[in-house]
Scaffold this motif. Structure first.
Motif, PDB file in Angstrom:
ATOM      1  N   GLU A   1       0.220  -1.422  -0.422  1.00 47.61           N
ATOM      2  CA  GLU A   1       0.542   0.207  -0.206  1.00 47.61           C
ATOM      3  C   GLU A   1       0.747   1.673  -0.047  1.00 47.61           C
ATOM      4  O   GLU A   1       0.583   1.948  -0.197  1.00 47.61           O
ATOM      5  CB  GLU A   1      -1.278  -0.140   0.947  1.00 47.61           C
TER       6      GLU A   1
ATOM      7  N   THR B   1      -0.158   4.180   5.853  1.00 48.89           N
ATOM      8  CA  THR B   1      -0.608   4.088   4.630  1.00 48.89           C
ATOM      9  C   THR B   1      -1.258   4.434   4.097  1.00 48.89           C
ATOM     10  O   THR B   1      -2.537   4.878   4.436  1.00 48.89           O
ATOM     11  CB  THR B   1      -0.640   2.862   4.182  1.00 48.89           C
TER      12      THR B   1
ATOM     13  N   ARG C   1      -3.490   4.508   1.165  1.00 47.50           N
ATOM     14  CA  ARG C   1      -4.896   4.022   1.047  1.00 47.50           C
ATOM     15  C   ARG C   1      -5.500   4.337   2.366  1.00 47.50           C
ATOM     16  O   ARG C   1      -6.898   4.026   2.430  1.00 47.50           O
ATOM     17  CB  ARG C   1      -5.054   3.078   0.571  1.00 47.50           C
ATOM     18  N   TYR C   2      -5.121   3.691   3.246  1.00 46.26           N
ATOM     19  CA  TYR C   2      -5.775   3.764   4.782  1.00 46.26           C
ATOM     20  C   TYR C   2      -6.284   4.489   4.942  1.00 46.26           C
ATOM     21  O   TYR C   2      -7.988   5.280   5.550  1.00 46.26           O
ATOM     22  CB  TYR C   2      -4.775   2.931   5.897  1.00 46.26           C
TER      23      TYR C   2
ATOM     24  N   MET D   1      -6.897   4.777  -6.462  1.00 46.38           N
ATOM     25  CA  MET D   1      -7.397   3.964  -5.213  1.00 46.38           C
ATOM     26  C   MET D   1      -9.077   4.534  -5.014  1.00 46.38           C
ATOM     27  O   MET D   1      -9.774   3.117  -4.896  1.00 46.38           O
ATOM     28  CB  MET D   1      -6.813   5.171  -4.320  1.00 46.38           C
TER      29      MET D   1
ATOM     30  N   ASP E   1     -11.751   1.211  -4.780  1.00 43.80           N
ATOM     31  CA  ASP E   1     -12.415   0.876  -4.106  1.00 43.80           C
ATOM     32  C   ASP E   1     -13.947   1.059  -4.655  1.00 43.80           C
ATOM     33  O   ASP E   1     -14.715  -0.197  -3.977  1.00 43.80           O
ATOM     34  CB  ASP E   1     -12.588   2.326  -3.169  1.00 43.80           C
TER      35      ASP E   1
END
Length: 458
Positions: A135, A199, A201-202, A233, A237
């Motif tokens: 990530e 990260t 992404r998180y 991203m 998702d």
């Protein structure tokens, strides 16, 4: 240029893979001090079953690993990748302390508990560290940085074996220090992680904090042009949410998912039941059985870890050039051939020349393991499944791998006592069965999209 290597990115990756170095260290470190640990067991209330207790000390490590894997997935989603890694590193310090102080406390139980805790720590790392690294990495570097995990494992393995030689810590006085040194990777990780970012992404998808995700991307990419990555991203998702999500139960019930799952499970079993951890955990025992003295056997054990490290480097360019299926077949076939030759060499253990050949054949066996079976089982499930089933499939694979690891750790010494120099024959038979299964069942995934691979099973 937003897709290159930067200092902040390398720092974050280094902080994460300390957990994988810990995994390698604790796989290799138990090898050399077997005689001293068994003497410690005999002196502290278990004089008649020291070998069995040593097997338990070895095998309790993958039991912890089986627990650590699912806990890592859960905690990484609840608390974030970075905090999950930090909590795990702190737990690793506790496990290392139990092992390091076991002799001073005259407690075999402390040693077993310490190995169990450090097993949880390492199982956690094998799930959380690759997730964090993938990530953090830009798409163009995801494969290359992913291999850093394998290199860290091999480096830790070699380090544990070098420190286990008699001149350093492979002695009656030194072995508690040797096992206690596991505190260092965890402590270093505890010190590094507070300065590493979460990260992107998180932050973006779980925390819904686009501003923080953007700031982190700018930091680790050393570039202000991160809009495309943010948009990618979001697109990933949305695609993931549109896909049907499958549970572990679904993988076994639905035929088009069950077939690739069985292939992945067999790949993971072939990694462990081909006998590699018998060599990694017990190479010192194998080499002394072949007629080597104690110190030459410890030095030869260092070669095992060194070969794994070299092959991790060699296999990186081969993976996309020759393909997964080809490398897996070469690896399993080569391991089968050299396990037979190891058995032949062990027949003539009083012959110094054959003792040397036993070492050479063992190193070649390890080299062929490094060609394919070392890394392919860990990547193949993610290439056989679409997004909706991938997470569940990878979880099953990791659990199977640690369980198979546990079986090898628990059974090798009793098998060796029963079969003596023929101890590798069961592994040879299994390798041949795995080779045949792989030849007929494993499709080539090189240069194929997930859609092209999954349609093969429908």
């Amino acid at each position: 240029m937003s897709g290159g290597v930067t200092g902040p990115l390398l720092y974050a990756v280094a902080a994460a893979v300390m957990g994988m170095l810990q995994f390698g260290f604790n796989t290799g470190v138990i090898n050399s001090p077997r005689d001293f640990i068994e003497e410690f067991i005999r002196q502290n209330g278990n004089p008649d079953n020291a070998s069995l207790m040593f097997s338990v000390i070895v095998a309790i490590f993958p039991v912890g690993g089986m627990i650590g894997c699912p806990v890592a997935s859960w905690l990484a989603e609840k608390r974030g990748r970075k905090q999950a890694l930090f909590l795990n590193a702190a737990f690793g310090v506790i496990g290392a302390a139990f092992m390091g102080f076991s002799k001073v406390s005259s407690s075999v139980s402390m040693l077993i508990v310490g190995r169990f805790f450090i097993g949880i720590n390492c199982g956690f790392a094998t799930t959380a560290s690759p997730t964090y690294v993938s990530e953090m990495a830009p798409v163009t570097l995801r494969g290359a940085l992913g291999t850093v995990n394998q290199l860290a494992v091999a480096f830790g393995l070699v380090g544990g074996q070098i420190l286990g030689i008699g001149a350093i810590l492979g002695s009656a006085e030194g072995w508690p220090w040797l096992l206690g040194l596991a505190v260092i990777p965890s402590a270093v990780q505890c010190m590094m992680l507070p300065f590493a970012p979460e990260t992107p992404r998180y932050l973006l998808l779980a925390m819904k904090d686009e501003q923080k995700a953007r700031e982190t991307l700018i930091q680790i990419r050393a570039s202000n042009t991160v809009d495309d990555e943010i948009n990618d991203m979001y697109a990933e998702d949305r695609a993931e949410k549109e896909q049907q999500q499958f549970s572990i139960k679904d993988l076994f019930k639905i035929s088009s998912l069950r077939t690739p799952l069985m292939i992945g499970i067999v790949m993971h079993l072939s990694q462990q039941w081909g006998g590699i951890n018998a060599v990694l955990y017990f190479s010192y025992t194998i080499f002394t059985s072949a007629g080597l003295g104690e110190e030459p056997a410890r030095m030869a054990s260092i070669g095992v870890g060194s070969i794994l490290f070299i092959m991790a480097l060699v296999s990186i360019p081969l993976m996309d050039r020759l393909g997964r299926r080809t490398l897996q077949l070469w690896g399993l076939g080569g391991m089968a051939v050299f396990s037979v030759l190891m058995t032949v060499a062990l027949q003539t253990k009083n012959n110094q020349t054959m003792s040397i050949f036993a070492v050479i054949f063992t190193l070649m066996y390890v080299a062929f393991f490094g060609v394919g079976p070392s890394s392919i089982p860990w990547m193949i499930l993610s290439e056989l499944f679409g997004q909706g089933a991938r997470s569940a499939a990878v979880s099953v694979g990791a659990l199977v791998n640690w369980f198979a690891n546990f079986i090898v750790g628990l059974t090798f010494i009793p098998m060796k006592d029963a079969l003596q120099e023929y101890v590798f024959i069961p592994y040879t038979i299994l390798l041949l069965l795995f080779f045949v299964y792989t030849y007929f069942k494993l499709p080539e995934t090189k240069n194929k999209t997930i859609e092209e691979v999954t349609v093969l099973f429908k």
